[in-house]
Write an enzyme that holds these catalytic residues in place. Structure first.
Site, PDB file in Angstrom:
ATOM      1  N   PRO A   1       0.848  -1.202   0.002  1.00  0.00           N
ATOM      2  CA  PRO A   1      -0.182  -0.120   0.141  1.00  0.00           C
ATOM      3  C   PRO A   1       0.956   1.265   0.034  1.00  0.00           C
ATOM      4  O   PRO A   1       1.854   1.203   0.644  1.00  0.00           O
ATOM      5  CB  PRO A   1      -0.681  -0.130   1.374  1.00  0.00           C
ATOM      6  CG  PRO A   1      -0.668  -1.521   1.642  1.00  0.00           C
ATOM      7  CD  PRO A   1       0.594  -1.985   1.115  1.00  0.00           C
ATOM      8  N   LEU A   2       0.501   1.981  -0.848  1.00  0.00           N
ATOM      9  CA  LEU A   2       1.222   3.388  -0.949  1.00  0.00           C
ATOM     10  C   LEU A   2       1.290   4.265   0.543  1.00  0.00           C
ATOM     11  O   LEU A   2       2.480   4.831   0.856  1.00  0.00           O
ATOM     12  CB  LEU A   2       0.732   4.496  -1.938  1.00  0.00           C
ATOM     13  CG  LEU A   2       0.994   4.179  -3.462  1.00  0.00           C
ATOM     14  CD1 LEU A   2       0.150   5.057  -4.326  1.00  0.00           C
ATOM     15  CD2 LEU A   2       2.426   3.950  -3.890  1.00  0.00           C
ATOM     16  N   CYS A   3       0.252   4.223   1.328  1.00  0.00           N
ATOM     17  CA  CYS A   3       0.366   4.715   2.422  1.00  0.00           C
ATOM     18  C   CYS A   3       1.307   3.899   3.582  1.00  0.00           C
ATOM     19  O   CYS A   3       1.969   4.828   4.347  1.00  0.00           O
ATOM     20  CB  CYS A   3      -0.848   4.685   3.047  1.00  0.00           C
ATOM     21  SG  CYS A   3      -1.660   3.004   3.456  1.00  0.00           S
ATOM     22  N   THR A   4       1.514   2.587   3.357  1.00  0.00           N
ATOM     23  CA  THR A   4       2.506   2.117   4.080  1.00  0.00           C
ATOM     24  C   THR A   4       3.984   2.835   3.743  1.00  0.00           C
ATOM     25  O   THR A   4       4.979   2.986   4.517  1.00  0.00           O
ATOM     26  CB  THR A   4       2.697   0.479   4.054  1.00  0.00           C
ATOM     27  OG1 THR A   4       1.272   0.179   4.057  1.00  0.00           O
ATOM     28  CG2 THR A   4       3.617  -0.261   5.028  1.00  0.00           C
TER      29      THR A   4
ATOM     30  N   HIS B   1       4.216   6.322   4.898  1.00  0.00           N
ATOM     31  CA  HIS B   1       4.287   6.952   6.330  1.00  0.00           C
ATOM     32  C   HIS B   1       4.856   5.780   7.245  1.00  0.00           C
ATOM     33  O   HIS B   1       5.497   6.241   8.311  1.00  0.00           O
ATOM     34  CB  HIS B   1       2.900   7.030   6.778  1.00  0.00           C
ATOM     35  CG  HIS B   1       2.068   7.919   5.919  1.00  0.00           C
ATOM     36  ND1 HIS B   1       2.564   9.301   5.830  1.00  0.00           N
ATOM     37  CD2 HIS B   1       0.937   7.906   5.049  1.00  0.00           C
ATOM     38  CE1 HIS B   1       1.725  10.119   5.178  1.00  0.00           C
ATOM     39  NE2 HIS B   1       0.920   9.365   4.513  1.00  0.00           N
TER      40      HIS B   1
END
Ligand SMILES: [Zn+2]
Length: 246
Positions: A209-212, A215
């Site tokens: 996931p891009l958020c992983t 962030h």
């Protein structure tokens, strides 16, 4: 009903009471359809209360459905809050299904959401029979396959081996990865089921996931992906072509 109520559902009624290009050949516009949606008898199961599940639950409630069930086995984590918008910092540690149900019931008057905190396999097959439709927003291929197996095994056949329509529960499967998404409808024995098209899903989940990546990178693989997806195009905007010609 009062003019205010009519106005509230104006857009849904427009979809249900007129023919349109998205309706499909079997769709028959009918003013009765809206009262069916508003009836307690139309019971829908939402599977997953994550990023997609929160959106779908909200959408169904705002589309006028009044009898929703929600099943999810997870509790709320701080990292969920940026996109799973039904959850607040005070909810961290509580079951997603319970908190999402409370939120939607509070915000959408007349809508009832029954939460189920647990796994799909914790419920007997009988449990799934009561739903007119199952809408799924899962991130695991394994859980999807289980759900697919459930809806397929609920189908009953008449004497001439034809599936009995009332025993076929449509499964609407949604999924996201990064900025990509998919949605498909499975009607067992009428359309290909998930197993028929299992090759379309990668067996080992590829990509993160891009958020992983942005962030909470916590594996060496995350750092490599971050460099490949985000930093490489910045440092070498034409990098791949340069590499090919060299
Ligand atoms: Zn199949």
């Amino acid at each position: 009903s009062s003019p205010g109520t009519d106005n509230r559902w104006r857009h849904v009624r427009r979809l249900l009471e007129r023919a349109g290009p998205l309706g499909g050949p079997e769709f028959e516009p009918d003013p009765e359809l809206f009262s069916a949606i508003r009836s307690d008898l139309v019971q829908i199961l939402v599977v997953g209360a994550g990023g997609l599940g929160c959106e779908m639950l909200k959408d169904l409630a705002l589309s006028g459905f009044v009898n929703l069930h929600l099943i999810d086995m997870d509790t709320i984590d701080l990292s969920n809050l940026n996109r799973q918008f039904l959850f607040r910092p005070k909810d961290i540690g509580r079951p997603k299904a319970v908190v999402a149900a409370e939120f939607v019931e509070r915000r959408v008057s007349g809508c009832r959401v029954t939460p189920h905190f647990g796994k799909l396999e914790d419920k007997p097959l009988e449990f799934y029979k009561q739903f007119m439709c199952i809408v799924c927003g899962l991130d695991s291929v394994q859980a999807r396959r289980r759900l697919n197996q459930i809806v397929c095994s609920l189908v009953q056949f008449d004497e001439s081996d034809q599936p009995i329509p009332t025993s076929v529960i449509p499964l609407i499967d949604g999924g996201t990865q990064g900025f990509q998404g998919h949605c498909r409808v499975v009607r067992a024995h009428a359309t290909p089921c998930l197993e028929c098209t299992a090759d379309l899903y990668s067996s080992t989940q590829q990509g993160f996931p891009l958020c992983t990546l942005a962030h909470t990178p916590r594996l060496p693989e995350h750092c490599i992906e971050f460099a490949r997806i985000m930093q490489w195009p910045q440092e070498w905007p034409f990098g791949e072509e340069v590499m090919k010609t060299e």
